[in-house]
Design an enzyme around this catalytic site. Structure first.
Site, PDB file in Angstrom:
ATOM      1  N   GLU A  11       1.125  -1.088   0.068  1.00  0.00           N
ATOM      2  CA  GLU A  11      -0.546   0.121   0.163  1.00  0.00           C
ATOM      3  C   GLU A  11       0.814   1.506   0.216  1.00  0.00           C
ATOM      4  OE1 GLU A  11      -3.640  -0.219   1.725  1.00  0.00           O
ATOM      5  OE2 GLU A  11      -4.084  -2.420   1.545  1.00  0.00           O
TER       6      GLU A  11
HETATM    7  N1  COS Z   1      -5.977  11.620  -3.268  1.00  0.00           N
HETATM    8  C1  COS Z   1      -6.730  12.663  -4.456  1.00  0.00           C
HETATM    9  N2  COS Z   1      -5.847  12.546  -5.909  1.00  0.00           N
HETATM   10  C2  COS Z   1      -4.585  12.312  -5.947  1.00  0.00           C
HETATM   11  C3  COS Z   1      -4.119  11.534  -4.852  1.00  0.00           C
HETATM   12  C4  COS Z   1      -4.939  11.946  -3.468  1.00  0.00           C
HETATM   13  N3  COS Z   1      -4.422  10.678  -2.402  1.00  0.00           N
HETATM   14  N4  COS Z   1      -2.578  11.888  -4.864  1.00  0.00           N
HETATM   15  C5  COS Z   1      -2.951  12.295  -6.204  1.00  0.00           C
HETATM   16  N5  COS Z   1      -3.954  12.475  -6.808  1.00  0.00           N
HETATM   17  C6  COS Z   1      -4.302  13.319  -8.073  1.00  0.00           C
HETATM   18  C7  COS Z   1      -3.294  14.558  -7.315  1.00  0.00           C
HETATM   19  O1  COS Z   1      -4.104  15.622  -7.712  1.00  0.00           O
HETATM   20  C8  COS Z   1      -2.886  14.325 -10.280  1.00  0.00           C
HETATM   21  O2  COS Z   1      -4.364  15.025 -10.306  1.00  0.00           O
HETATM   22  P1  COS Z   1      -4.237  16.370 -11.605  1.00  0.00           P
HETATM   23  O3  COS Z   1      -3.734  15.481 -12.258  1.00  0.00           O
HETATM   24  O4  COS Z   1      -5.649  16.663 -11.740  1.00  0.00           O
HETATM   25  O5  COS Z   1      -4.047  17.393 -11.191  1.00  0.00           O
HETATM   26  C9  COS Z   1      -3.484  13.604 -10.116  1.00  0.00           C
HETATM   27  O6  COS Z   1      -3.585  12.416  -8.787  1.00  0.00           O
HETATM   28  C10 COS Z   1      -1.475  12.409 -10.059  1.00  0.00           C
HETATM   29  O7  COS Z   1      -1.291  12.887  -9.005  1.00  0.00           O
HETATM   30  P2  COS Z   1       0.681  12.568  -8.922  1.00  0.00           P
HETATM   31  O8  COS Z   1       0.857  13.723 -10.230  1.00  0.00           O
HETATM   32  O9  COS Z   1       1.016  13.154  -7.145  1.00  0.00           O
HETATM   33  O10 COS Z   1       0.619  11.169  -9.260  1.00  0.00           O
HETATM   34  P3  COS Z   1       1.914  10.556  -9.443  1.00  0.00           P
HETATM   35  O11 COS Z   1       2.029  10.122 -10.955  1.00  0.00           O
HETATM   36  O12 COS Z   1       3.542  11.316  -9.456  1.00  0.00           O
HETATM   37  O13 COS Z   1       1.964   9.521  -8.016  1.00  0.00           O
HETATM   38  C11 COS Z   1       2.058   8.721  -6.118  1.00  0.00           C
HETATM   39  C12 COS Z   1       1.792   9.892  -7.153  1.00  0.00           C
HETATM   40  C13 COS Z   1       4.005   8.465  -5.977  1.00  0.00           C
HETATM   41  C14 COS Z   1       1.932   9.078  -5.002  1.00  0.00           C
HETATM   42  C15 COS Z   1       1.228   7.576  -6.679  1.00  0.00           C
HETATM   43  O14 COS Z   1       2.016   7.473  -7.877  1.00  0.00           O
HETATM   44  C16 COS Z   1       1.593   6.571  -5.407  1.00  0.00           C
HETATM   45  O15 COS Z   1       0.686   6.395  -4.423  1.00  0.00           O
HETATM   46  N6  COS Z   1       2.131   5.605  -5.565  1.00  0.00           N
HETATM   47  C17 COS Z   1       1.949   4.178  -4.942  1.00  0.00           C
HETATM   48  C18 COS Z   1       1.302   3.286  -5.295  1.00  0.00           C
HETATM   49  C19 COS Z   1       0.979   2.455  -3.731  1.00  0.00           C
HETATM   50  O16 COS Z   1       0.799   2.854  -3.113  1.00  0.00           O
HETATM   51  N7  COS Z   1       1.136   0.980  -4.527  1.00  0.00           N
HETATM   52  C20 COS Z   1       0.530  -0.015  -3.222  1.00  0.00           C
HETATM   53  C21 COS Z   1      -1.011  -0.986  -4.210  1.00  0.00           C
HETATM   54  S1  COS Z   1      -1.536  -1.941  -3.191  1.00  0.00           S
HETATM   55  S2  COS Z   1      -0.301  -3.117  -2.180  1.00  0.00           S
END
Ligand code: COS
Length: 379
Positions: free
Chosen positions: A362
């Site tokens: 996660e």
């Molecule tokens: N809630 C709502 N919206 C969100 C959000 C959240 N928690 N996190 C990101 N977003 C939105 C952003 O606001 C952005 O929206 P806009 O395009 O309208 O501006 C969009 O999603 C893209 O966000 P961002 O640019 O931050 O995306 P990234 O590709 O840089 O990725 C991370 C962000 C690294 C935080 C994400 O890829 C992530 O959480 N990775 C880990 C995945 C994970 O936990 N995997 C485990 C799976 S379950 S075992």
């Protein structure tokens, strides 16, 4: 500020603790050894209402909140982290997005049976080449009349193979990574199948598999939320999921501490119980203090979610602190047990193996830091 749990939360803790002691703990080591998922445990949790803790009664839940749910995951994980994550993935990752984004029909069709524990849920985001960079997914969903055709695969699926419903993310335009869309997949949809089952270091009685889509036909009404809004749904789902994992980590750490305290009172060296040795008693004190800090952060994030306040940063923090605490505390618990801790005669080696995943899934600890740091600068 009030740090006392309500009567309802105290009652749920007692209910789950008694259940975990009686129905989960006795087989935990054997299920771990044999990588055996026991569906009867899930069915018994359903009978107690644990499979739908935060959802309103009209959707088959018991109308409680996310704090009660976290307490349940914690108490289960205190004896068996695999059972804890089964409930966590079912509730946070599969049921929550339907509760938050589903149509009324989807809630009755999918959320209700999951809340009642008649069906098990799972969530599929990660792919072989898309882990921390979740947006780089390759699975596609091509529209064809009144259904979508999905192709691709998702890996590391908790409850894979035992779940009935899967929340899955796919690109409706393969060339546009902003086209990710969420779908509700039933296990019997044509073209859906279960792939490799992982052999793991820990949480071994919780099945983790690949899921495969080969021209999988999914009705258009199974789109969850809006087309193209899937990435946000995936991220928001993980915000809550992370706190479930924090609760799991707190439970694992507490279970290891319980075992270490009991052992240190019984084990005699140099003519006295080892707990009378400061080297051991100070270790126990540090373990207990770290757990309490992680628990408070976890409960705070759950309270924020329950009261409708922003909780994404708090849940990333709780998962970060609790995951590291679980790893540190379980490692120390093995140390308290000495050579015996390294054997399967005692449960602490299982706790230590189980703890490791809470620093990985996660969102890795590094991703939690990234999420927290981004929110700090955004604030
Ligand atoms: N809630 C709502 N919206 C969100 C959000 C959240 N928690 N996190 C990101 N977003 C939105 C952003 O606001 C952005 O929206 P806009 O395009 O309208 O501006 C969009 O999603 C893209 O966000 P961002 O640019 O931050 O995306 P990234 O590709 O840089 O990725 C991370 C962000 C690294 C935080 C994400 O890829 C992530 O959480 N990775 C880990 C995945 C994970 O936990 N995997 C485990 C799976 S379950 S075992």
């Amino acid at each position: 500020m009030n740090f006392r749990l309500s009567d309802e939360h105290t009652m749920i803790r007692k209910l789950v603790r008694d259940f975990a002691k009686k129905e989960v703990e006795p087989t935990a080591a054997e299920r771990d050894e044999n990588e055996r998922f026991e569906v009867e445990i899930f069915e018994k949790m359903a009978m107690l209402g644990l499979t739908g803790i935060p959802w309103p009664e009209k959707y088959g839940g018991i109308g409680s909140d996310y704090l009660a749910y976290c307490i349940a995951v914690e108490e289960l994980s205190r004896v068996c982290a695999s059972t804890g994550v089964t409930l966590s993935a079912h509730t946070s990752l599969a049921s929550w997005p339907i509760y938050a984004f589903g149509t009324e029909k989807q809630k009755q069709q999918y959320l209700r049976p999951m809340a009642e524990g008649k069906k098990i849920g799972a969530y599929g985001l990660t792919e072989s080449e898309s882990g921390s960079d979740a947006a780089s997914m390759k699975t596609t969903a091509r529209i064809n009349g009144n259904h979508y055709v999905l192709n691709g695969s998702k890996i590391f699926i908790t409850n894979g193979g035992v779940a009935d419903f899967y929340i899955v993310f796919a690109l409706t335009d393969p060339k546009d990574k902003r086209s990710a869309t969420a779908f509700i997949i039933e296990k019997d949809f044509p073209g859906f199948s279960i792939g490799k089952k992982e052999r793991k270091l820990g949480i071994r009685s919780s099945p983790t598999t690949t899921i495969i889509f080969e021209n999988c036909k999914v009705p258009v009404e199974n789109v969850l939320g809006e087309v193209g809004k899937g990435f946000k749904i995936a991220m928001m789902t993980l915000d809550g999921g992370r706190n479930g994992i924090a609760a799991q980590a707190v439970g694992i750490a507490q279970g290891a501490l319980d075992a270490a305290v009991a052992y240190s009172k019984e084990r005699k060296q140099f003519g006295r119980a080892i707990v009378e040795n400061q080297g051991i008693s100070f270790k126990l004190a540090d373990m207990a203090t770290s757990i309490e800090a992680a628990r408070l952060l976890t409960y705070q994030a759950a309270w924020l979610e329950s009261t409708g306040q922003p909780y994404g940063k708090a849940s990333a923090m709780s998962k970060l602190l609790a995951g590291d605490t679980a790893m540190k505390v379980t490692t120390e618990a093995v140390q308290v047990f000495g050579g015996y801790g390294y054997t399967k005669d005692y449960p602490v080696e299982r706790y230590m193996r189980d703890a490791k995943i809470t620093q990985i899934y996660e969102g890795t600890q590094e991703i939690q830091r990234l999420v927290i740091a981004r929110m700090l600068t955004k604030d």
